[in-house]
Each structure stands twice: as C-alpha cells, then as structure tokens.
Design a protein around this motif. Structure first.
Motif, short mmCIF file in Angstrom:
data_model
loop_
_atom_site.label_atom_id
_atom_site.label_comp_id
_atom_site.label_asym_id
_atom_site.label_seq_id
_atom_site.Cartn_x
_atom_site.Cartn_y
_atom_site.Cartn_z
N GLU A 20 0.95 -0.83 -0.04
CA GLU A 20 0.26 0.01 0.05
C GLU A 20 1.26 1.07 0.02
O GLU A 20 1.47 1.31 0.39
CB GLU A 20 -1.03 -0.45 1.30
CG GLU A 20 -1.81 -1.17 1.43
CD GLU A 20 -3.19 -1.40 2.28
OE1 GLU A 20 -3.70 -0.08 2.05
OE2 GLU A 20 -2.80 -1.86 3.11
N ARG A 21 0.89 2.13 -1.23
CA ARG A 21 1.22 3.48 -0.53
C ARG A 21 1.78 4.18 0.59
O ARG A 21 2.76 4.32 0.34
CB ARG A 21 1.29 4.32 -1.86
CG ARG A 21 1.66 5.55 -2.10
CD ARG A 21 2.78 5.03 -3.13
NE ARG A 21 3.64 6.71 -3.19
CZ ARG A 21 4.49 7.08 -2.28
NH1 ARG A 21 5.00 6.05 -1.32
NH2 ARG A 21 5.28 7.86 -2.48
N ALA A 22 0.37 3.80 1.20
CA ALA A 22 0.36 4.84 2.24
C ALA A 22 1.13 4.36 3.38
O ALA A 22 1.86 4.82 4.26
CB ALA A 22 -1.01 4.23 2.95
N CYS A 23 2.04 3.33 2.73
CA CYS A 23 2.58 2.17 4.46
C CYS A 23 4.37 2.38 3.81
O CYS A 23 5.16 1.61 4.17
CB CYS A 23 2.14 1.11 4.50
SG CYS A 23 0.12 0.80 5.32
N VAL A 24 4.14 2.74 2.08
CA VAL A 24 5.86 2.86 1.76
C VAL A 24 5.64 4.03 1.40
O VAL A 24 5.65 4.62 1.07
CB VAL A 24 5.91 1.63 0.74
CG1 VAL A 24 5.29 0.11 1.51
CG2 VAL A 24 4.99 1.92 -0.01
#
Length: 130
Positions: free
Chosen positions: A106-110
């Motif tokens: 997920e983009r929000a987590c990486v």
C-alpha cells in the motif's frame, strides 16, 4: 525472539531504486519487481509486485475484493512489524490467477526510494482491488 535478518537490494540502500517501509525505511521491494501501480486499497493507491523481501505474513484468510474472492494474508515489515499490504495466495476467478504469489504494498505504508536516494512520488491511479 532474536534479531531479524534484513535483506538488502543490490548494492547499498541509497544506490538502488525501490520501496521501503514508511516507518523504519527497511527495504521491501525493488522497482524491477513492480508489476502494476494500478491497484487500490482501503488506504488509497497500492502497487503489485512479483516478489518482496523483509516481510512477515499473517494468517491466510478468504477476502472478498472488487475483483472477486481471494485467499490472502496480510504482510508486515519484518523489522518493525508495520502493516504494509497483503499477499495473494489463491485466486478463485480464472482471470485473476496472475495475482497468485504476488504482493500488494500500500502506497500509504511505503516510501518510494529513487536512484538518487530521494523519496519520490509518481504513477497513475486507477481502482482495481480491495
């Protein structure tokens, strides 16, 4: 428990393009393993990778997604245990079989780490899953 083993991309951390955990900056996936940026998760954009490293998996579970029923397991950064996405274990729909064994981050987590070591953005956004 012990110290976690951390796998690095080729070369040093800042010398290789890839994606790292947003919390601890541990390497998770190389840009060369990126299959698609056109996935969507409950937190926004998500990326599909052929493989990723430094991940711990949670229990397998059936999950209904926009593209059908899948067996998935959540994945966590092995260094800090931050949830970063999920792995496709099984796809019931024939058209979705290509996802089996692949990992969603997920983009929000990486964090996207570019060739010069700077955090980068980029990519198109289309909803596909979850």
């Amino acid at each position: 428990m012990g110290r976690p083993f951390v796998e690095w991309f080729e070369g040093r951390y800042n010398s290789c393009a890839g994606y790292s955990c947003k919390m601890c900056r541990c390497n998770l996936a190389s840009s060369s393993e990126l299959v698609s940026r056109q996935f969507h998760s409950k937190h926004g954009r998500a990326y599909l990778f052929n493989q990723a490293v430094n991940l711990q998996t949670g229990p397998r579970e059936e999950r209904m997604m926009t593209t059908g029923l899948h067996v998935v397991c959540d994945v966590y950064c092995s260094k800090c245990m931050w949830p970063v996405g999920w792995k496709y274990e099984l796809a019931y729909e024939k058209s979705q079989k290509y996802k089996e064994g692949k990992v969603i981050l997920e983009r929000a987590c990486v964090v996207d780490v570019s060739e010069d070591g700077e955090d980068g953005e980029g990519g198109e956004t289309e909803s596909d899953d979850y």
